[in-house]
Design a protein around this motif. Structure first.
Motif, PDB file in Angstrom:
ATOM      1  N   ALA A   6       0.824  -1.206   0.000  1.00 58.63           N
ATOM      2  CA  ALA A   6       0.000   0.000   0.000  1.00 58.63           C
ATOM      3  C   ALA A   6       0.854   1.250   0.000  1.00 58.63           C
ATOM      4  O   ALA A   6       0.582   2.221  -0.701  1.00 58.63           O
ATOM      5  CB  ALA A   6      -0.930  -0.011   1.216  1.00 58.63           C
ATOM      6  N   ASP A   9       2.329   1.912  -3.352  1.00 58.60           N
ATOM      7  CA  ASP A   9       1.390   2.455  -4.327  1.00 58.60           C
ATOM      8  C   ASP A   9       1.226   3.948  -4.186  1.00 58.60           C
ATOM      9  O   ASP A   9       0.904   4.649  -5.141  1.00 58.60           O
ATOM     10  CB  ASP A   9       0.022   1.789  -4.176  1.00 58.60           C
ATOM     11  N   ILE A  10       1.402   4.473  -2.986  1.00 56.70           N
ATOM     12  CA  ILE A  10       1.198   5.891  -2.749  1.00 56.70           C
ATOM     13  C   ILE A  10       2.440   6.664  -3.173  1.00 56.70           C
ATOM     14  O   ILE A  10       3.555   6.363  -2.745  1.00 56.70           O
ATOM     15  CB  ILE A  10       0.904   6.161  -1.254  1.00 56.70           C
ATOM     16  N   ARG A  11       2.251   7.649  -3.983  1.00 55.92           N
ATOM     17  CA  ARG A  11       3.355   8.476  -4.466  1.00 55.92           C
ATOM     18  C   ARG A  11       3.422   9.721  -3.605  1.00 55.92           C
ATOM     19  O   ARG A  11       2.435  10.423  -3.417  1.00 55.92           O
ATOM     20  CB  ARG A  11       3.129   8.876  -5.922  1.00 55.92           C
ATOM     21  N   GLY A  16      -0.829  11.731  -2.496  1.00 56.31           N
ATOM     22  CA  GLY A  16      -1.311  10.511  -1.895  1.00 56.31           C
ATOM     23  C   GLY A  16      -2.231   9.694  -2.775  1.00 56.31           C
ATOM     24  O   GLY A  16      -2.869   8.768  -2.296  1.00 56.31           O
ATOM     25  N   LYS A  17      -2.362   9.999  -4.061  1.00 55.01           N
ATOM     26  CA  LYS A  17      -3.214   9.224  -4.958  1.00 55.01           C
ATOM     27  C   LYS A  17      -2.523   7.925  -5.314  1.00 55.01           C
ATOM     28  O   LYS A  17      -1.373   7.917  -5.764  1.00 55.01           O
ATOM     29  CB  LYS A  17      -3.515  10.029  -6.222  1.00 55.01           C
ATOM     30  N   THR A  18      -3.221   6.825  -5.118  1.00 55.35           N
ATOM     31  CA  THR A  18      -2.613   5.521  -5.350  1.00 55.35           C
ATOM     32  C   THR A  18      -2.711   5.116  -6.808  1.00 55.35           C
ATOM     33  O   THR A  18      -3.561   5.605  -7.568  1.00 55.35           O
ATOM     34  CB  THR A  18      -3.311   4.454  -4.490  1.00 55.35           C
ATOM     35  N   ASP A  19      -1.841   4.175  -7.188  1.00 54.01           N
ATOM     36  CA  ASP A  19      -1.897   3.629  -8.535  1.00 54.01           C
ATOM     37  C   ASP A  19      -3.235   2.934  -8.775  1.00 54.01           C
ATOM     38  O   ASP A  19      -3.796   2.980  -9.872  1.00 54.01           O
ATOM     39  CB  ASP A  19      -0.755   2.636  -8.751  1.00 54.01           C
TER      40      ASP A  19
END
Length: 277
Positions: A6, A9-11, A16-19
């Motif tokens: 998790a 996935d967060i950039r 904070g939008k995940t893949d």
């Protein structure tokens, strides 16, 4: 392990939008629009195109508006060259999308020719909505892949279904294509200028339909955009001139009031000096 995945996935640079969120949004657009390939398959069958011709259009052209314009003009009895010209000019917008996306995606040279096939309205919209290059690439790829597969699959099914039911006009399915296109376009008209362009384009297209060859009214409707933008520019220019005139009048009024106040103050001072004497 789940927590590490998790966090991966967060950039940190995209708020904070995940893949997974990007993939979900892209799939939503790809599936929703891809299903409208049914309408194209049915419309193409009603226009007299064969199964091979219909599938080739979706595989090679892959831009819904241009495909609908082409088969619509052919169905109306238009010249194939005129129909192709109308479809071509509608598809030119994708070249401008490509100029913007080439900077955002920054793909390797070997990949660009394949990615160019997916440069359409939907992939551009999803890609431009992303905050980072990684999210832009994911959104573009997922939207393009899902839409390409579904569009071609539903085109095939729509053509086969139309052949099975016979005359599509008797079922009213010949209107499915324009209805789907309008349903996709309507939510995008958010400003007054955009609505004015759409309204004028409709008036031009319908008004010129009885007097011009099939396919030509579509080209004429494209003149709505520059016409409305020209009028909008003139209106804004006039508004600026009026605003400047009002500002100048206010400034002159303020200066006059200041002069009157200064004169009154000077007169009062002189009167007080006379009384003191």
């Amino acid at each position: 392990m789940a927590e590490q995945t998790a966090l991966a996935d967060i950039r940190s640079d995209d708020g904070g939008k995940t893949d997974a969120a990007v993939v979900r949004d892209a799939l939503g657009v790809g599936v929703a629009v891809g299903l409208s390939g049914f309408a194209f398959g049915v419309t193409s069958a009603g226009s007299g195109l064969t199964l091979l011709q219909t599938c080739a259009l979706s595989l090679l052209v892959f831009t819904g508006a241009s495909q609908f314009a082409l088969v619509g003009a052919l169905a109306a009895g238009g010249n194939p060259l005129t129909a192709a010209a109308g479809a071509f000019f509608l598809g030119v917008r994708n070249a401008f999308y490509g100029l913007r996306l080439s900077q955002l995606l920054a793909l390797p040279r070997a990949v660009r020719p394949f990615a160019a096939q997916w440069v359409i309205d939907e992939t551009t919209a999803v890609a431009l909505a992303q905050p980072t290059r990684r999210a832009t690439r994911i959104g573009f790829a997922v939207t393009g892949l899902s839409l390409y597969i579904l569009w071609n699959l539903t085109t095939l099914l729509g053509q086969l279904g139309a052949q099975a039911i016979g005359d599509t006009a008797a079922w009213g399915l010949d209107a499915a294509g324009p209805a789907v296109f309008l349903a996709l376009l309507a939510p995008m008209l958010k400003t007054t200028t955009e609505r004015a362009v759409a309204g004028l384009a409709v008036l031009l297209g319908l008004g010129l339909l009885p007097v011009l060859p099939a396919g030509v009214p579509v080209l004429a409707a494209a003149l709505a955009a520059p016409a409305v933008l020209c009028l909008e520019g003139r209106r804004r220019g006039t508004s600026r001139v009026h605003a400047r005139v009002d500002d100048a009048s206010d400034a002159e009024g303020s200066d006059a009031e200041g002069s009157d106040a200064g004169g009154s103050a000077a007169g009062g001072s002189a009167a007080e000096g006379e009384e003191a004497r």
